[in-house]
Scaffold this motif. Structure first.
Motif, PDB file in Angstrom:
ATOM      1  N   GLU A   1       0.827  -1.205   0.000  1.00 16.67           N
ATOM      2  CA  GLU A   1       0.000   0.000   0.000  1.00 16.67           C
ATOM      3  C   GLU A   1       0.862   1.255   0.000  1.00 16.67           C
ATOM      4  OE1 GLU A   1      -0.472  -2.643   1.903  1.00 16.67           O
ATOM      5  OE2 GLU A   1      -2.336  -3.409   1.054  1.00 16.67           O
ATOM      6  N   ARG A   2       1.981   1.213   0.741  1.00 17.02           N
ATOM      7  CA  ARG A   2       2.868   2.381   0.768  1.00 17.02           C
ATOM      8  C   ARG A   2       3.401   2.685  -0.627  1.00 17.02           C
ATOM      9  NH1 ARG A   2       6.164   4.597   4.622  1.00 17.02           N
ATOM     10  NH2 ARG A   2       4.334   4.342   5.934  1.00 17.02           N
ATOM     11  N   VAL A   3       3.856   1.664  -1.345  1.00 15.32           N
ATOM     12  CA  VAL A   3       4.361   1.893  -2.693  1.00 15.32           C
ATOM     13  C   VAL A   3       3.249   2.421  -3.600  1.00 15.32           C
ATOM     14  CG1 VAL A   3       5.338   0.797  -4.756  1.00 15.32           C
ATOM     15  CG2 VAL A   3       6.219   0.203  -2.489  1.00 15.32           C
ATOM     16  N   ALA A   4       2.049   1.860  -3.474  1.00 12.40           N
ATOM     17  CA  ALA A   4       0.923   2.347  -4.286  1.00 12.40           C
ATOM     18  C   ALA A   4       0.652   3.819  -4.001  1.00 12.40           C
ATOM     19  CB  ALA A   4      -0.321   1.507  -4.002  1.00 12.40           C
TER      20      ALA A   4
ATOM     21  N   HIS B   1      12.729  -0.364  -0.367  1.00 12.43           N
ATOM     22  CA  HIS B   1      11.792  -1.333  -0.942  1.00 12.43           C
ATOM     23  C   HIS B   1      12.555  -2.387  -1.728  1.00 12.43           C
ATOM     24  CE1 HIS B   1       8.398   1.123   0.214  1.00 12.43           C
ATOM     25  NE2 HIS B   1       8.782   2.133  -0.537  1.00 12.43           N
ATOM     26  N   SER B   2      12.026  -3.600  -1.730  1.00  8.89           N
ATOM     27  CA  SER B   2      12.636  -4.663  -2.519  1.00  8.89           C
ATOM     28  C   SER B   2      12.342  -4.443  -3.998  1.00  8.89           C
ATOM     29  CB  SER B   2      12.110  -6.029  -2.082  1.00  8.89           C
ATOM     30  OG  SER B   2      10.773  -6.223  -2.548  1.00  8.89           O
ATOM     31  N   PHE B   3      13.262  -4.913  -4.836  1.00  6.36           N
ATOM     32  CA  PHE B   3      13.067  -4.787  -6.273  1.00  6.36           C
ATOM     33  C   PHE B   3      11.850  -5.572  -6.738  1.00  6.36           C
ATOM     34  CE2 PHE B   3      16.230  -2.027  -7.328  1.00  6.36           C
ATOM     35  CZ  PHE B   3      16.556  -2.022  -8.683  1.00  6.36           C
ATOM     36  N   GLU B   4      11.659  -6.736  -6.148  1.00  5.36           N
ATOM     37  CA  GLU B   4      10.534  -7.567  -6.537  1.00  5.36           C
ATOM     38  C   GLU B   4       9.209  -6.845  -6.302  1.00  5.36           C
ATOM     39  OE1 GLU B   4      14.087  -9.897  -5.857  1.00  5.36           O
ATOM     40  OE2 GLU B   4      13.003  -8.487  -4.554  1.00  5.36           O
ATOM     41  N   LEU B   5       9.116  -6.164  -5.158  1.00  6.97           N
ATOM     42  CA  LEU B   5       7.890  -5.430  -4.853  1.00  6.97           C
ATOM     43  C   LEU B   5       7.682  -4.280  -5.828  1.00  6.97           C
ATOM     44  CD1 LEU B   5       5.456  -4.761  -3.058  1.00  6.97           C
ATOM     45  CD2 LEU B   5       6.995  -3.412  -1.598  1.00  6.97           C
ATOM     46  N   LEU B   6       8.732  -3.497  -6.093  1.00 10.35           N
ATOM     47  CA  LEU B   6       8.599  -2.355  -6.996  1.00 10.35           C
ATOM     48  C   LEU B   6       8.201  -2.806  -8.396  1.00 10.35           C
ATOM     49  CD1 LEU B   6      11.613  -0.077  -5.977  1.00 10.35           C
ATOM     50  CD2 LEU B   6       9.223   0.166  -5.322  1.00 10.35           C
ATOM     51  N   GLU B   7       8.801  -3.894  -8.845  1.00  5.25           N
ATOM     52  CA  GLU B   7       8.478  -4.386 -10.179  1.00  5.25           C
ATOM     53  C   GLU B   7       7.032  -4.878 -10.239  1.00  5.25           C
ATOM     54  OE1 GLU B   7      10.659  -6.975 -13.652  1.00  5.25           O
ATOM     55  OE2 GLU B   7      10.924  -7.631 -11.569  1.00  5.25           O
ATOM     56  N   TYR B   8       6.614  -5.624  -9.229  1.00  7.65           N
ATOM     57  CA  TYR B   8       5.243  -6.130  -9.175  1.00  7.65           C
ATOM     58  C   TYR B   8       4.234  -4.984  -9.144  1.00  7.65           C
ATOM     59  CZ  TYR B   8       0.985  -7.743  -6.826  1.00  7.65           C
ATOM     60  OH  TYR B   8      -0.327  -7.965  -6.469  1.00  7.65           O
ATOM     61  N   MET B   9       4.534  -3.926  -8.399  1.00  7.19           N
ATOM     62  CA  MET B   9       3.602  -2.805  -8.276  1.00  7.19           C
ATOM     63  C   MET B   9       3.549  -1.949  -9.538  1.00  7.19           C
ATOM     64  SD  MET B   9       2.270  -3.164  -5.303  1.00  7.19           S
ATOM     65  CE  MET B   9       1.429  -1.611  -5.121  1.00  7.19           C
TER      66      MET B   9
ATOM     67  N   PHE C   1       8.580   0.653 -11.567  1.00  4.38           N
ATOM     68  CA  PHE C   1       9.671   0.913 -12.513  1.00  4.38           C
ATOM     69  C   PHE C   1       9.214   1.911 -13.573  1.00  4.38           C
ATOM     70  CE2 PHE C   1      12.278  -3.301 -12.110  1.00  4.38           C
ATOM     71  CZ  PHE C   1      12.411  -3.078 -10.743  1.00  4.38           C
ATOM     72  N   ASN C   2       7.922   1.890 -13.903  1.00  5.59           N
ATOM     73  CA  ASN C   2       7.297   2.926 -14.740  1.00  5.59           C
ATOM     74  C   ASN C   2       8.039   3.136 -16.059  1.00  5.59           C
ATOM     75  OD1 ASN C   2       5.403   4.947 -15.302  1.00  5.59           O
ATOM     76  ND2 ASN C   2       6.626   6.546 -14.346  1.00  5.59           N
ATOM     77  N   GLY C   3       8.389   2.019 -16.725  1.00  7.18           N
ATOM     78  CA  GLY C   3       9.043   2.134 -18.029  1.00  7.18           C
ATOM     79  C   GLY C   3      10.544   2.034 -17.990  1.00  7.18           C
ATOM     80  N   LEU C   4      11.154   2.149 -16.802  1.00 11.29           N
ATOM     81  CA  LEU C   4      12.591   1.992 -16.684  1.00 11.29           C
ATOM     82  C   LEU C   4      12.926   0.517 -16.482  1.00 11.29           C
ATOM     83  CD1 LEU C   4      12.271   5.071 -16.249  1.00 11.29           C
ATOM     84  CD2 LEU C   4      14.178   4.941 -14.626  1.00 11.29           C
ATOM     85  N   THR C   5      14.169   0.147 -16.751  1.00 11.25           N
ATOM     86  CA  THR C   5      14.600  -1.225 -16.522  1.00 11.25           C
ATOM     87  C   THR C   5      15.073  -1.389 -15.079  1.00 11.25           C
ATOM     88  OG1 THR C   5      16.912  -0.810 -17.088  1.00 11.25           O
ATOM     89  CG2 THR C   5      15.399  -1.340 -18.914  1.00 11.25           C
ATOM     90  N   GLY C   6      15.197  -2.644 -14.656  1.00 12.44           N
ATOM     91  CA  GLY C   6      15.714  -2.910 -13.320  1.00 12.44           C
ATOM     92  C   GLY C   6      17.111  -2.353 -13.142  1.00 12.44           C
TER      93      GLY C   6
END
Length: 544
Positions: A138-141, A215-223, A226-231
């Motif tokens: 929820e925080r990332v959202a 934040h973990s990368f997995e969480l950011l990617e799932y949410m 990344f918004n168009g950027l690569t890992g």
């Protein structure tokens, strides 16, 4: 000040404290943001705020019959907001989430645009429900709505922005959105990042590395953050795992700490971050019109300063009686302590040695007023609230706890108390603006040398210091001993035996703080040290 040539600034913050009846703030971070918008209105600065309309606020925290804090979340309705007829979309967890944009400009503040996902038929409509509520997803959202949605809202509103100011790390995904926009126009990542940095400044607040959001990368990617950027590109900006503060330092051309001491601490903390912006120190300030009692501001140099102070004290005593049914005495030294109940602030330090403090409480020589909220998930902070509540039962005529701390209580206490107590673990208090509010009302600070206080503290002249800046592991014992010594040997004798000196100290406190720690001074510093140099750089780059 009216200057159309000044850079236009979009000030992003997770919370804004404008009024006690507008529950979209939790504490000092939001009050600072609200004060900035009010001072910008006073001085004619072209700043707009970007935040979130929290439908359930932070928490309404009340005390049950056992003294335990209980959190509840009413659904607030704000009829005074203006509909901009603008809606933006952000893709979260693979779904388009709409956010409606509201305008708030009704508290003598510059325009504040607030994003709201509470739209019928919207997926995840409670993303903007609770401020700092729930957990990581929820925080990332929420941060995606604020950062990505905020940039898109400004574009749809037709607001041209010269500088994006991120207050703390929550808005940094706005920087990712600005990079994405440039890349979408054909600019390579490196160039897009470089150009984006020229428009961003960043304020860091938390002087404890563990308190900075990661934040973990997995969480950011799932949410979808990344918004168009690569890992790989995201890792270059924020590291892996992704540090929001590191990202703020690498996305901005300049960053600031919020006091001179915090500037030293922040530089030590983040010295290992490569490609970081320079960190400078700009000490916080507060909005005089909101926090300084007009009677005190107008009359503190006159002969009736004590009577002006006593008017505010009587008003406070009356309000406490209405709330708690306890009538404090106006001729007894009254100390206030009101802030977030984070453990490092040591709200209960004065009770470290009960044998020391108990006699003056029982004899009616000292009154203590506490107020504050613990974070809903902070069990240690809630335990401290419970302990303080027990003190009100042990010393019912001398210790008061005011529940559900808000701006109204903050104004009342920073005007009506005689002394303002501040005893965090140094150097964990980045700024501590409540003491500034007290100082400009002639409420004398009794404080650890942390945050803003070392900058103008003259012991025995405009307030008192606790300890000598010691930062060892046994600081609790050291600081408690110093607190008792200064309280019993200096503060209390001065209050009861030397009214002339007390009044001199009040005047010196007001003189010291009224301009030096005002939000208008802070905004002048922002423009001269953070905003205008950035625009000069942009103009120079355009000529190349």
């Amino acid at each position: 000040m009216k200057n159309g040539n000044l850079p236009k600034v979009a000030y992003f913050c997770m919370e804004f404290g404008l009024n006690e009846n507008f529950n979209i703030y939790s504490g000092g971070l939001g009050i600072l943001a609200g004060d900035i918008l009010k001072a910008a209105k006073d001085e004619g600065y072209p700043i707009v705020g970007v935040g979130i309309l929290w439908r359930q606020g932070y928490t309404k925290q009340v005390i049950d019959e056992n003294g335990r804090p209980c959190d509840c979340y009413p659904e607030y309705v704000y009829d005074f907001l203006k509909d901009t007829n603008v809606t933006v979309k952000v893709k979260i967890r693979g779904r388009d989430v709409a956010a409606k944009v509201w305008l708030c400009d009704c508290f003598e503040n510059n325009p504040l645009y607030l994003l709201d996902t509470n739209i019928p038929g919207n997926p995840d409509r409670l993303i903007t429900g609770q401020l700092y509520g729930w957990f990581d997803e929820e925080r990332v959202a929420q941060e995606m709505i604020l950062g990505i949605g905020g940039v898109r809202a400004l574009k749809k509103l037709g607001i041209d922005v010269d500088i994006y100011h991120f207050n703390d790390s929550h808005p940094i995904l706005a920087g990712i959105e600005l990079i994405r926009e440039r890349m979408e126009q054909g600019m390579p990542f490196e160039k897009a990042w470089e150009e984006t940095r020229k428009q961003i400044v960043f304020t860091t607040h938390t002087p404890v590395e563990a308190g900075n959001e990661v934040h973990s990368f997995e969480l950011l990617e799932y949410m979808g953050a990344f918004n168009g950027l690569t890992g790989e590109q995201m890792a270059r900006i924020g590291g892996k795992p992704f540090s929001m503060t590191v990202a703020g330092l690498r996305l901005s051309k300049k960053a600031n700490a919020v006091s001179q001491l915090h500037g030293q601490t922040a530089k030590r903390m983040w010295k290992g971050v490569d490609n970081s912006s320079e960190i400078i120190a700009i000490t916080n300030g507060v909005h005089n019109g909101t926090w300084q009692d007009r009677r005190i501001a107008d009359g503190y140099n006159g002969s009736n300063l004590w009577e002006l102070h006593m008017q505010a004290k009587r008003e406070m005593i009356e309000e406490i009686y209405k709330r708690n049914g306890i009538r404090l005495k106006e001729d007894v030294l009254t100390i206030g302590f009101a802030r977030r109940f984070a453990p490092y602030k040591r709200s209960n330090l004065i009770f470290t040695d009960r044998k020391m403090i108990e006699p003056v409480l029982k004899e009616g020589k000292l009154q203590l007023i506490f107020s504050g909220k613990a974070h809903p998930n902070d069990l240690t902070g809630k335990k401290i609230v419970e302990e303080l509540y027990k003190m009100t039962k042990l010393y019912p005529e001398s210790v008061v706890f005011l529940q559900n701390y808000d701006m109204k209580i903050g104004k009342m206490l920073t005007r009506g108390c005689d002394v303002w107590l501040n005893n965090p673990i140094r150097p964990m208090e980045a700024s501590g603006t409540s003491g500034m509010k007290a100082a400009m009302n002639g409420v004398l600070n009794l404080s650890i040398l942390d945050g803003w206080w070392p900058e103008f503290c003259i012991h025995g002249v405009n307030g008192w210091q606790i300890g000598d800046g010691y930062e060892g592991e046994d600081c609790d014992i050291n600081d408690a001993k110093s607190l008792y010594k200064v309280l019993f040997e200096e503060v209390m004798p001065t209050y009861y035996e030397n009214r002339k000196k007390w009044l001199e100290m009040m005047r010196e406190s007001i003189r010291m703080s009224t301009e030096n720690f005002s939000a208008r001074r802070m905004l002048r510093d922002y423009y001269s040290l953070m905003y205008e140099p950035e625009v000069s750089d942009l103009a120079a780059a355009a000529k190349e």
